[in-house]
Design a protein around this motif. Structure first.
Motif, PDB file in Angstrom:
ATOM      1  N   PRO A 196      -0.394  17.839 -15.287  1.00 62.65           N
ATOM      2  CA  PRO A 196      -0.285  18.286 -13.820  1.00 62.65           C
ATOM      3  C   PRO A 196      -1.672  18.397 -13.131  1.00 62.65           C
ATOM      4  O   PRO A 196      -2.794  19.182 -13.840  1.00 62.65           O
ATOM      5  N   GLY A 197      -2.054  17.997 -11.936  1.00 65.56           N
ATOM      6  CA  GLY A 197      -3.195  18.082 -11.463  1.00 65.56           C
ATOM      7  C   GLY A 197      -4.241  17.198 -11.442  1.00 65.56           C
ATOM      8  O   GLY A 197      -5.257  17.152 -11.045  1.00 65.56           O
ATOM      9  N   VAL A 198      -3.951  16.366 -12.619  1.00 64.65           N
ATOM     10  CA  VAL A 198      -4.694  15.296 -12.887  1.00 64.65           C
ATOM     11  C   VAL A 198      -4.491  13.789 -12.280  1.00 64.65           C
ATOM     12  O   VAL A 198      -3.287  13.515 -12.366  1.00 64.65           O
ATOM     13  N   THR A 199      -5.271  13.139 -11.746  1.00 67.83           N
ATOM     14  CA  THR A 199      -5.182  11.864 -11.268  1.00 67.83           C
ATOM     15  C   THR A 199      -6.224  10.998 -11.528  1.00 67.83           C
ATOM     16  O   THR A 199      -7.142  11.442 -12.063  1.00 67.83           O
ATOM     17  N   PRO A 229       0.796  -1.152  -0.055  1.00 63.79           N
ATOM     18  CA  PRO A 229      -0.046  -0.252  -0.081  1.00 63.79           C
ATOM     19  C   PRO A 229       0.921   1.400   0.066  1.00 63.79           C
ATOM     20  O   PRO A 229       0.226   2.390  -0.240  1.00 63.79           O
ATOM     21  N   SER A 230       2.068   1.096   0.425  1.00 63.31           N
ATOM     22  CA  SER A 230       2.754   2.202   0.397  1.00 63.31           C
ATOM     23  C   SER A 230       3.588   2.542  -0.986  1.00 63.31           C
ATOM     24  O   SER A 230       4.136   3.761  -1.005  1.00 63.31           O
ATOM     25  N   ALA A 231       3.376   1.470  -1.954  1.00 64.93           N
ATOM     26  CA  ALA A 231       4.162   1.911  -3.274  1.00 64.93           C
ATOM     27  C   ALA A 231       3.409   3.224  -3.953  1.00 64.93           C
ATOM     28  O   ALA A 231       2.317   3.413  -3.865  1.00 64.93           O
ATOM     29  N   PRO A 232       4.105   4.091  -4.228  1.00 69.72           N
ATOM     30  CA  PRO A 232       3.772   5.392  -4.753  1.00 69.72           C
ATOM     31  C   PRO A 232       2.840   5.195  -6.284  1.00 69.72           C
ATOM     32  O   PRO A 232       3.140   4.430  -7.009  1.00 69.72           O
ATOM     33  N   GLN A 233       2.023   6.042  -6.340  1.00 71.04           N
ATOM     34  CA  GLN A 233       1.398   5.974  -7.636  1.00 71.04           C
ATOM     35  C   GLN A 233       1.793   7.339  -8.298  1.00 71.04           C
ATOM     36  O   GLN A 233       1.149   8.314  -8.139  1.00 71.04           O
ATOM     37  N   LEU A 234       2.683   7.271  -9.129  1.00 69.13           N
ATOM     38  CA  LEU A 234       3.261   8.351  -9.943  1.00 69.13           C
ATOM     39  C   LEU A 234       2.619   8.623 -11.288  1.00 69.13           C
ATOM     40  O   LEU A 234       2.100   7.815 -12.209  1.00 69.13           O
ATOM     41  N   GLU A 235       1.689   9.692 -11.318  1.00 73.10           N
ATOM     42  CA  GLU A 235       0.930   9.942 -12.433  1.00 73.10           C
ATOM     43  C   GLU A 235       1.655  10.929 -13.371  1.00 73.10           C
ATOM     44  O   GLU A 235       1.262  11.476 -14.045  1.00 73.10           O
ATOM     45  N   ALA A 236       3.001  10.371 -13.896  1.00 77.72           N
ATOM     46  CA  ALA A 236       3.845  11.241 -14.668  1.00 77.72           C
ATOM     47  C   ALA A 236       3.266  11.497 -16.043  1.00 77.72           C
ATOM     48  O   ALA A 236       3.614  12.289 -16.841  1.00 77.72           O
ATOM     49  N   HIS A 237       2.412  10.601 -16.774  1.00 77.64           N
ATOM     50  CA  HIS A 237       1.823  10.615 -18.145  1.00 77.64           C
ATOM     51  C   HIS A 237       0.528  11.354 -18.161  1.00 77.64           C
ATOM     52  O   HIS A 237       0.148  11.472 -19.097  1.00 77.64           O
TER      53      HIS A 237
END
Length: 472
Positions: free
Chosen positions: A24-27, A13-21
């Protein structure tokens, strides 16, 4: 079932959710899900168009030529070109924004369909219907190109699921994709048969051109939130090496693709002979309606996956579904009964969305996003490469050997106890043998070490992490 399979391991659960693609500001959440649904709706329009014309071409070709070999060559050619171009299509998907890829695909399809319409107007049906002439094959090839390029959208859609849908909902999103494909199949199979039978191939072409243009216009205002992909050093335009490297990293994934490849070798038999068998039992108009009614199975199966998911281990689900396909293949033509064939087709279409969704979900979890297009494309190339081989082979074998053999006294005496009597007993013998081969293959796979390794790799995979980079 293997006894040493590990229980599913929960993701960290600690694995980061990186939204690099994503911009900015969109998840991943409500905003991206709305974009996914808009793309999915457009895919429905595009798939309806492509399937409508492809079904119509197959029906028209068989009715004009009455040749199993001609339809086998057309179907096999479609699979062959889709296989050859799969990795290149996947590379394009990884290198460009997903909407850009979809727009290019729809534009090329529109141009090719318009070209086929031009051939029809210039040459007329009589010249195009002679399968011994070059014009017949040119006409079929132009339509084939439009259908093949349409498959580029499907690779882009598979990666769009990863981009826009949260991790826990991807199997259900893949079920929705299966439902859309089922609706497209159901609609087009009905209208293709009716279209060819009632208004002819010429007006069918006109309808397909209009629908393709409408789907392109519908796509243009849709927004897919995505940053421009970063170029990769050393990656070629036909990046087989990158796809193979991404596949080899995951334990058991090579075996999964090989398994699907072998199953497609067997499935090519059904693809080549399903329509000729159906058109033996039904008129073209009735056969189109039968395909439409049985196509409800795609909607039912996809809807069940969208609601219930695929369980903790999609790898096991994939193999069990293929076990069901093998049993169906051995039984649904044992007698030349229309109701048996229709029931078998419906059951087959109910379970296929689970198999397709399972493979998509596995790859979306264990393969990094930046290489998913190439992996999906490479898997498509390798898996589909087997189908045209069997389609090209089984057409001549069935037409010149098995069908005459089953029409002979010797064939009826040898196999009549099992397959009964009827006009299409030669095709039924082919279906029975193909199903038996698939059954043995699935049982071996269920007992294999690669199955257990891939199950463990899927269970242990963390949530999909997209490589971090600064926003453009």
């Amino acid at each position: 079932m293997a006894t040493d399979e590990m229980d599913p391991v929960p993701a960290d659960p600690s694995a980061p959710q990186l939204e690099a693609h994503l911009p900015p500001g969109v998840t991943r959440g409500p905003e991206t899900l709305r974009a996914f649904r808009a793309v999915l709706g457009n895919t429905l329009v595009a798939n309806v168009t492509s399937s409508y014309l492809w079904f119509a071409l197959t029906f028209w070709a068989y009715l004009e030529t009455r040749s199993v070999m001609a339809t086998a060559i057309i179907g096999g050619g479609f699979m062959l070109f889709t296989a050859v171009l799969g990795t290149w299509f996947g590379t394009l998907v990884d290198r460009h924004r997903k909407k850009q890829v979809m727009v290019i695909s729809s534009t090329v399809t529109l141009v090719t369909y318009a070209a086929s319409g031009g051939l029809w107007l210039l040459l007329g049906e009589d010249r195009l219907a002679d399968w011994g002439s070059a014009w017949f094959w040119l006409f079929s090839a132009v339509i084939l190109v439009g259908g093949v390029v349409e498959s580029l959208r499907n690779i882009a859609l598979s990666t769009t699921v990863t981009l826009l849908v949260p991790e826990d909902d991807r199997d259900k999103a893949n079920g929705l994709v299966g439902t859309v494909q089922g609706v497209a199949f159901m609609i087009t199979s009905v209208f293709s048969g009716l279209s060819v039978g009632l208004i002819g191939m010429g007006w069918t072409l006109a309808v397909a051109i209009a629908l393709t243009g409408a789907s392109l216009l519908h796509l243009l205002p849709i927004t897919i939130p995505e940053l421009e992909p970063q170029p990769e050093e050393g990656a070629s335009r036909f990046d087989v090496r990158g796809a193979v490297a991404a596949i080899r990293v995951v334990p058991g994934l090579v075996a999964l693709i090989l398994f699907s490849t072998f199953n497609n070798l067997v499935s090519g038999v059904y693809i080549a002979l399903m329509d000729p068998y159906g058109l033996t039992l039904f008129s073209v108009e009735a056969w189109g309606i039968v395909l439409g009614v049985t196509g409800i199975g795609f909607v039912v199966g996809g809807g069940l996956v969208a609601k219930l998911g695929l369980g903790a281990n999609p790898v096991r689900t994939l193999l069990l579904v293929n076990l069901g396909v093998a049993v169906l293949g051995m039984t649904f033509t044992l007698r030349e009964w229309a109701w048996l064939y229709v029931l078998g087709l419906f059951a087959f279409m109910c379970i296929i969305p689970a198999a397709e969704s399972a493979e998509q979900t596995i790859l979306q979890r264990v393969v990094p996003f930046r290489t998913q297009g190439r992996v999906f494309g490479f898997a498509q190339s390798v898996e589909l490469a087997a189908s045209p081989v069997s389609a090209f082979l089984i057409g001549p074998i069935a037409e010149f050997w098995l069908i005459p053999y089953m029409d002979s006294g010797s064939g009826r005496d040898t196999w009549g106890w099992l397959l009964g009597d009827g006009e299409a007993r030669g095709i039924a013998l082919v279906f029975l043998a193909a199903g038996a081969i698939m059954l043995v293959t699935v049982l071996v796979a269920l007992a294999s070490a690669p199955y257990r390794r891939l199950s463990r790799a899927y269970a242990a995979a963390p949530p999909q992490q997209l490589e971090a980079r600064p926003a453009d």
